[in-house]
Design a protein around this motif. Structure first.
Motif, PDB file in Angstrom:
ATOM      1  N   THR A  68      -7.677   2.486   1.571  1.00  0.00           N
ATOM      2  CA  THR A  68      -6.662   1.577   2.112  1.00  0.00           C
ATOM      3  C   THR A  68      -5.306   2.278   2.256  1.00  0.00           C
ATOM      4  O   THR A  68      -4.450   1.817   3.018  1.00  0.00           O
ATOM      5  N   TRP A  69      -5.112   3.380   1.547  1.00  0.00           N
ATOM      6  CA  TRP A  69      -3.818   4.089   1.661  1.00  0.00           C
ATOM      7  C   TRP A  69      -3.753   4.998   2.897  1.00  0.00           C
ATOM      8  O   TRP A  69      -2.814   5.789   3.049  1.00  0.00           O
ATOM      9  N   VAL A  70      -4.748   4.901   3.773  1.00  0.00           N
ATOM     10  CA  VAL A  70      -4.668   5.612   5.060  1.00  0.00           C
ATOM     11  C   VAL A  70      -4.517   4.564   6.166  1.00  0.00           C
ATOM     12  O   VAL A  70      -5.394   3.723   6.345  1.00  0.00           O
ATOM     13  N   GLY A  71      -3.411   4.616   6.888  1.00  0.00           N
ATOM     14  CA  GLY A  71      -3.222   3.672   7.997  1.00  0.00           C
ATOM     15  C   GLY A  71      -4.137   4.052   9.154  1.00  0.00           C
ATOM     16  O   GLY A  71      -4.373   5.244   9.400  1.00  0.00           O
ATOM     17  N   GLY A  72      -4.647   3.041   9.868  1.00  0.00           N
ATOM     18  CA  GLY A  72      -5.585   3.301  10.968  1.00  0.00           C
ATOM     19  C   GLY A  72      -5.081   4.345  11.954  1.00  0.00           C
ATOM     20  O   GLY A  72      -5.787   5.273  12.323  1.00  0.00           O
ATOM     21  N   ARG A  73      -3.810   4.206  12.371  1.00  0.00           N
ATOM     22  CA  ARG A  73      -3.299   5.118  13.408  1.00  0.00           C
ATOM     23  C   ARG A  73      -2.955   6.494  12.866  1.00  0.00           C
ATOM     24  O   ARG A  73      -2.532   7.373  13.610  1.00  0.00           O
ATOM     25  N   PHE A  74      -3.092   6.683  11.552  1.00  0.00           N
ATOM     26  CA  PHE A  74      -2.837   7.994  10.949  1.00  0.00           C
ATOM     27  C   PHE A  74      -4.111   8.511  10.275  1.00  0.00           C
ATOM     28  O   PHE A  74      -4.045   9.309   9.346  1.00  0.00           O
ATOM     29  N   SER A  75      -5.273   8.036  10.757  1.00  0.00           N
ATOM     30  CA  SER A  75      -6.498   8.263   9.982  1.00  0.00           C
ATOM     31  C   SER A  75      -7.405   9.362  10.512  1.00  0.00           C
ATOM     32  O   SER A  75      -8.466   9.604   9.947  1.00  0.00           O
ATOM     33  N   LEU A  76      -7.008  10.049  11.576  1.00  0.00           N
ATOM     34  CA  LEU A  76      -7.942  11.036  12.130  1.00  0.00           C
ATOM     35  C   LEU A  76      -8.234  12.166  11.158  1.00  0.00           C
ATOM     36  O   LEU A  76      -9.193  12.916  11.314  1.00  0.00           O
ATOM     37  N   TRP A  77      -7.392  12.293  10.121  1.00  0.00           N
ATOM     38  CA  TRP A  77      -7.555  13.363   9.125  1.00  0.00           C
ATOM     39  C   TRP A  77      -8.601  13.003   8.085  1.00  0.00           C
ATOM     40  O   TRP A  77      -9.000  13.854   7.289  1.00  0.00           O
ATOM     41  N   SER A  78      -9.013  11.751   8.066  1.00  0.00           N
ATOM     42  CA  SER A  78     -10.029  11.292   7.105  1.00  0.00           C
ATOM     43  C   SER A  78     -11.400  11.403   7.772  1.00  0.00           C
ATOM     44  O   SER A  78     -11.541  12.056   8.810  1.00  0.00           O
ATOM     45  N   ALA A  79     -12.395  10.733   7.208  1.00  0.00           N
ATOM     46  CA  ALA A  79     -13.726  10.727   7.839  1.00  0.00           C
ATOM     47  C   ALA A  79     -13.702  10.062   9.207  1.00  0.00           C
ATOM     48  O   ALA A  79     -14.660  10.187   9.976  1.00  0.00           O
ATOM     49  N   VAL A  80     -12.598   9.378   9.533  1.00  0.00           N
ATOM     50  CA  VAL A  80     -12.441   8.847  10.896  1.00  0.00           C
ATOM     51  C   VAL A  80     -12.538  10.002  11.910  1.00  0.00           C
ATOM     52  O   VAL A  80     -12.959   9.819  13.047  1.00  0.00           O
ATOM     53  N   GLY A  81     -12.194  11.195  11.443  1.00  0.00           N
ATOM     54  CA  GLY A  81     -12.311  12.390  12.298  1.00  0.00           C
ATOM     55  C   GLY A  81     -13.700  12.996  12.313  1.00  0.00           C
ATOM     56  O   GLY A  81     -13.878  14.132  12.773  1.00  0.00           O
ATOM     57  N   LEU A  82     -14.709  12.251  11.839  1.00  0.00           N
ATOM     58  CA  LEU A  82     -16.075  12.808  11.810  1.00  0.00           C
ATOM     59  C   LEU A  82     -16.514  13.299  13.193  1.00  0.00           C
ATOM     60  O   LEU A  82     -17.149  14.358  13.314  1.00  0.00           O
ATOM     61  N   ARG A 121       0.804  -1.230   0.000  1.00  0.00           N
ATOM     62  CA  ARG A 121       0.000   0.000   0.000  1.00  0.00           C
ATOM     63  C   ARG A 121       0.838   1.282   0.000  1.00  0.00           C
ATOM     64  O   ARG A 121       1.942   1.312   0.527  1.00  0.00           O
ATOM     65  N   GLU A 122       0.237   2.322  -0.542  1.00  0.00           N
ATOM     66  CA  GLU A 122       0.776   3.669  -0.416  1.00  0.00           C
ATOM     67  C   GLU A 122       0.483   4.143   1.011  1.00  0.00           C
ATOM     68  O   GLU A 122      -0.390   3.590   1.689  1.00  0.00           O
ATOM     69  N   VAL A 123       1.149   5.208   1.412  1.00  0.00           N
ATOM     70  CA  VAL A 123       0.916   5.776   2.752  1.00  0.00           C
ATOM     71  C   VAL A 123       0.625   7.254   2.563  1.00  0.00           C
ATOM     72  O   VAL A 123       1.527   8.075   2.428  1.00  0.00           O
ATOM     73  N   LEU A 124      -0.648   7.598   2.513  1.00  0.00           N
ATOM     74  CA  LEU A 124      -0.973   8.958   2.060  1.00  0.00           C
ATOM     75  C   LEU A 124      -1.888   9.732   3.004  1.00  0.00           C
ATOM     76  O   LEU A 124      -2.714  10.523   2.547  1.00  0.00           O
ATOM     77  N   HIS A 125      -1.712   9.547   4.320  1.00  0.00           N
ATOM     78  CA  HIS A 125      -2.516  10.383   5.222  1.00  0.00           C
ATOM     79  C   HIS A 125      -2.223  11.868   4.979  1.00  0.00           C
ATOM     80  O   HIS A 125      -3.062  12.712   5.234  1.00  0.00           O
ATOM     81  N   THR A 126      -1.025  12.165   4.464  1.00  0.00           N
ATOM     82  CA  THR A 126      -0.685  13.569   4.189  1.00  0.00           C
ATOM     83  C   THR A 126      -1.565  14.141   3.060  1.00  0.00           C
ATOM     84  O   THR A 126      -1.820  15.340   3.044  1.00  0.00           O
ATOM     85  N   ALA A 127      -2.027  13.267   2.158  1.00  0.00           N
ATOM     86  CA  ALA A 127      -2.890  13.757   1.063  1.00  0.00           C
ATOM     87  C   ALA A 127      -4.210  14.291   1.611  1.00  0.00           C
ATOM     88  O   ALA A 127      -4.811  15.203   1.040  1.00  0.00           O
ATOM     89  N   LEU A 128      -4.644  13.735   2.738  1.00  0.00           N
ATOM     90  CA  LEU A 128      -5.945  14.116   3.309  1.00  0.00           C
ATOM     91  C   LEU A 128      -5.948  15.573   3.764  1.00  0.00           C
ATOM     92  O   LEU A 128      -6.995  16.173   3.931  1.00  0.00           O
ATOM     93  N   ARG A 129      -4.757  16.110   4.026  1.00  0.00           N
ATOM     94  CA  ARG A 129      -4.698  17.505   4.471  1.00  0.00           C
ATOM     95  C   ARG A 129      -4.055  18.396   3.425  1.00  0.00           C
ATOM     96  O   ARG A 129      -3.634  19.519   3.710  1.00  0.00           O
ATOM     97  N   SER A 130      -3.946  17.901   2.213  1.00  0.00           N
ATOM     98  CA  SER A 130      -3.376  18.699   1.126  1.00  0.00           C
ATOM     99  C   SER A 130      -4.417  19.668   0.584  1.00  0.00           C
ATOM    100  O   SER A 130      -5.611  19.402   0.671  1.00  0.00           O
ATOM    101  N   PRO A 131      -3.958  20.786   0.007  1.00  0.00           N
ATOM    102  CA  PRO A 131      -4.928  21.714  -0.568  1.00  0.00           C
ATOM    103  C   PRO A 131      -5.601  21.128  -1.808  1.00  0.00           C
ATOM    104  O   PRO A 131      -5.086  20.186  -2.417  1.00  0.00           O
ATOM    105  N   ARG A 132      -6.732  21.715  -2.144  1.00  0.00           N
ATOM    106  CA  ARG A 132      -7.497  21.234  -3.295  1.00  0.00           C
ATOM    107  C   ARG A 132      -6.671  21.266  -4.584  1.00  0.00           C
ATOM    108  O   ARG A 132      -6.868  20.482  -5.502  1.00  0.00           O
ATOM    109  N   SER A 133      -5.708  22.200  -4.632  1.00  0.00           N
ATOM    110  CA  SER A 133      -4.905  22.359  -5.853  1.00  0.00           C
ATOM    111  C   SER A 133      -3.853  21.246  -6.018  1.00  0.00           C
ATOM    112  O   SER A 133      -3.245  21.122  -7.077  1.00  0.00           O
ATOM    113  N   ALA A 134      -3.657  20.441  -4.989  1.00  0.00           N
ATOM    114  CA  ALA A 134      -2.629  19.388  -5.083  1.00  0.00           C
ATOM    115  C   ALA A 134      -3.067  18.310  -6.072  1.00  0.00           C
ATOM    116  O   ALA A 134      -4.253  18.204  -6.419  1.00  0.00           O
ATOM    117  N   LYS A 135      -2.106  17.552  -6.532  1.00  0.00           N
ATOM    118  CA  LYS A 135      -2.417  16.422  -7.426  1.00  0.00           C
ATOM    119  C   LYS A 135      -1.598  15.231  -6.926  1.00  0.00           C
ATOM    120  O   LYS A 135      -0.366  15.270  -6.957  1.00  0.00           O
TER     121      LYS A 135
END
Ligand code: F6P
Length: 548
Positions: A265-279, A95-109
Motif C-alpha cells: 500500500t505504500w506504493v502509489g499506483g502512478r509510481f508503481s512501475l518499479w514494483s512487480a507492476v513492472g513485471l 500511508r507512507e510514500v516509498l516507491h523510492t525504496a523499491l529501487r534502493s540497494p539491498r544494503s538500505a534499511k
C-alpha cells in the motif's frame, strides 16, 4: 510525522517573487544573453550523463535565488527527508510514500511500522527474476507444452501507463516476446488484442493494486473466458499471473497463490512501475534491464536527496515550473522527447503529474487561492513540429516546454541522428530568439521580393521569440538513463506538490465519476423511467437505452 502545511502565498519569498515578476515580465531573454556571456554555463547543470540547460527561461539569477528562498520557507528539505524515511506523508490515505525504496540497494534499511521493508522488496525482485528467466528461456511452458511468445499486461492507470511507456521506450533492448497492453473497458481494445493471440503461447499478467478496478476485472474476465474456450480451468495457473496488494481477491479470481506478485500500500499506483507492476518490463527486456532501470532511478534519488538545491535537477525544474504557473500564469507545459522511443512519455506523465497535483484544497483543508497542477502534454519531435509547434511559436499562449534528447543514437545512422538533433537544437534557439521585423525584411530583400509583398507579409512572418524551454540532453537512451529521467519527473512533481501545499499522493478526484458510472450501469438494466438525474443526463440515459 506529516508534511509541513505552509501556504506558499504567505511566505516572504512569494511576495518578493510577485514584485520581482513585475520588474522582469517584459524582458526579452535575449537581453540577458547579450548582457552576460556566461548565462548558459551559469544556468546549466551537468550531472552524470544528463546535461540540463535551463538558461532559455524568462528568469535571471535573482529569480532563482527567490525561488530557492520559497523552497526554504516551505521546508522542502524536511519534506524530502520525510518522504525518503517513510513518514506518513500521504496523510489523507494514512500511508507512507516509498516507491523510492523499491529501487534502493539491498544494503538500505527502510522501516514501515517498525519493520524493515528491504528484505521483502528483494524477495519479490527475486521472484520477478526467476519468473522472467523461466518465461524468456522457454523453460516455463504453456498448457500444450509450448514456450510463451506473447505477454499481455491487463491493467489501467498506473498499472498500465508506466509499464507500457517503459516497454515502448526500451524496445531496442527487447527480447523475442511480444508485449501487449489491454487497459480500456471499451471492448474493442481487448478484442483487437485477442485477435492477435494464440492461447497456447500467451501469458496474461493482471495488474491491479486494489484488484477492484472495473476496467481491469472486466478485461481479465473476458480474457479468461476466451482462454477457457480452448483450455481448461486447470490450465489457468500456467497462463495467468497477478500483481496486487489484494491477495484474497486475486485468489477469488482463480489465480494460483504461487502466481501472485505482491505489492504494497505504500506504493502509489502512478509510481508503481518499479514494483512487480513492472513485471511486463522485466519480461519484455529481461530482468537485468529492469534492474538497471531501477538503478538509474536510484541514482536520481540520491542526487535529489543530497545535491544542493541550486544544482538539484528535480528541484530546479520544479521551481521553474512554479515560476511560470504561479507568476506568469501559464496553464500548461509541453514535454517534447526528440526520440520516437519516448512516444508514450507525455501520456505517462499526464497521470503522474495531473493525478498528483490536480488539487484545489491545501494540506490544511482550505481552498487554494493560487494555481496548482499543470496540464502536461506533448508528442515526440520532429512530428510535433509539424503538428502543434505553430501555436508555441506564434500563438497567444505561453507554453514552457521541456526538450529531451539523446546525443548518441541506438540505431547508429548518423544522417538520421544529425537531422533529428539539428531540429532539437534549432527549435529551442528559434523559440528563444524569434525573428525580428528587420530580419524578415532583410530576408525578403535578399530574395528580391517586391516592396508591396514585403509590406503585406512581414507581420505574419515575425516571431516574437522569448518562449521558454529547458533542454535535457542525455548521452544515450539506456535502461539506466530512462530510470533517471522518470525519477527526475517523479521528484519534480513531489517538489511542486510540497510547495503548493497539496497532497500529491491521493486521487479522490477520480472517485465520483466511478461511483456515478456504477449507478448508471445498474440503471441501464431497469425498464422504468429513471429519476434523480439532471435532464441532460436523463435524456442521454434514455436515448442510449433505446438504441442499445
Ligand atoms: O484512476 C484511479 C486509479 O486509482 C489510479 O490511481 C490507479 O493507477 C488506477 O486507478 C488503477 O488502479 P488499480 O491498480 O488498483 O487497478
Amino acid at each position: 510525522m506529516p508534511l509541513p502545511k505552509i501556504n506558499p502565498t504567505h511566505t516572504k519569498a512569494w511576495k518578493k517573487l510577485l514584485e520581482h515578476y513585475k520588474s522582469i515580465k517584459d524582458v526579452h531573454m535575449m537581453q540577458w544573453f547579450s548582457e552576460n556571456e556566461n548565462r548558459a554555463s551559469e544556468m546549466t547543470i551537468h550531472w552524470e550523463d544528463f546535461y540540463v540547460d535551463y538558461s532559455k527561461n524568462r528568469m535571471d539569477a535573482k529569480t532563482m535565488a527567490l525561488l530557492l528562498e520559497l523552497a526554504e520557507e516551505t521546508q522542502l528539505k524536511l519534506a524530502i527527508d520525510k518522504q525518503f524515511q517513510g513518514d506518513i506523508i500521504n496523510e489523507t490515505e494514512g500511508r507512507e510514500v516509498l516507491h523510492t525504496a523499491l529501487r534502493s540497494p539491498r544494503s538500505a534499511k527502510i522501516e514501515v511500522e517498525g519493520q524493515d521493508i528491504i528484505p521483502e522488496i528483494y524477495e519479490v525482485k527475486a521472484k520477478i527474476k526467476d519468473f522472467t528467466n523461466g518465461i524468456v528461456d522457454g523453460k516455463r511452458k504453456g498448457y500444450t507444452n509450448k514456450a510463451f511468445t506473447d505477454v499481455v499486461n491487463i491493467g489501467i492507470g498506473g498499472s498500465d501507463l508506466g509499464p507500457a511507456m517503459v516497454v515502448d521506450a526500451l524496445q531496442y533492448y527487447k527480447n523475442h516476446l511480444t508485449t501487449h497492453f489491454v487497459s480500456n473497458v471499451d471492448g474493442d481494445h481487448v478484442n483487437e488484442v485477442l485477435k492477435k493471440l494464440n492461447p497456447e503461447t500467451t501469458l496474461f499478467v493482471i495488474v491491479s493494486k486494489t484488484f477492484t478496478t472495473q476496467e481491469t476485472l472486466s478485461n481479465a474476465n473476458t480474457i479468461k473466458a476466451w482462454f477457457l474456450k480452448s483450455a481448461s480451468e486447470n490450465d489457468v495457473a500456467k497462463h495467468f499471473v497477478a500483481v496486487s496488494t489484494n491477495i484474497e481477491k486475486v485468489k477469488d479470481f482463480g489465480i494460483d497463490g504461487d502466481n501472485i506478485f505482491p505489492m504494497w500500500t505504500w506504493v502509489g499506483g502512478r509510481f508503481s512501475l518499479w514494483s512487480a507492476v513492472g513485471l511486463s518490463i522485466s519480461l519484455a527486456t529481461g530482468f537485468d534491464n529492469f534492474d538497471k532501470l531501477l538503478a538509474g532511478a536510484n541514482a536520481m534519488d540520491n542526487h535529489f536527496k543530497t545535491a544542493d538545491f541550486k544544482t538539484n535537477l528535480p528541484v530546479v525544474l520544479a521551481l521553474i515550473g512554479i515560476w511560470y504557473t504561479n507568476f506568469f500564469e501559464s496553464e500548461s507545459e509541453a514535454v517534447i522527447g526528440y526520440s520516437q522511443y519516448l512516444n508514450q512519455f507525455a501520456t505517462y506523465l499526464q497521470q503522474a503529474n495531473m493525478e498528483s497535483n490536480g488539487k484545489s484544497v491545501d494540506r490544511n483543508g482550505d481552498k487554494v487561492t493560487y494555481q496548482t497542477g499543470n496540464i502536461v502534454w506533448g508528442e515526440p519531435g520532429t512530428n510535433s513540429q509539424h503538428a502543434f509547434f505553430q501555436l508555441i511559436h506564434q500563438g497567444t499562449k505561453l507554453i514552457p516546454a521541456d526538450f529531451i534528447g539523446f546525443a548518441k543514437s541506438l540505431h547508429g545512422n548518423k544522417d538520421h541522428q544529425d537531422k533529428l538533433m539539428s531540429n532539437f537544437i534549432a527549435q529551442t534557439e528559434a523559440l528563444l530568439n524569434g525573428k525580428s521585423k528587420e530580419e524578415v525584411v532583410a530576408e525578403f530583400k535578399s530574395q528580391n521580393t517586391s516592396e508591396e509583398t514585403i509590406k503585406q507579409l512581414t507581420p505574419f512572418k515575425v516571431f516574437e521569440g522569448n518562449k521558454p524551454t529547458n533542454t535535457i540532453l542525455i548521452d544515450q537512451l539506456t535502461p539506466e538513463s530512462l530510470g533517471k529521467l522518470i525519477a527526475l519527473y517523479e521528484h519534480k512533481i513531489f517538489v511542486q506538490g510540497v510547495i503548493w501545499n497539496v497532497y500529491s499522493y491521493d486521487q479522490f478526484g477520480v472517485e465520483l465519476g466511478k461511483q456515478l458510472a456504477s449507478k448508471i450501469l445498474k440503471e441501464f438494466g431497469t425498464k422504468d423511467q429513471i429519476a434523480g438525474h439532471d435532464s441532460s443526463t436523463s435524456n442521454l440515459l434514455e436515448y442510449y437505452k433505446k438504441l442499445s
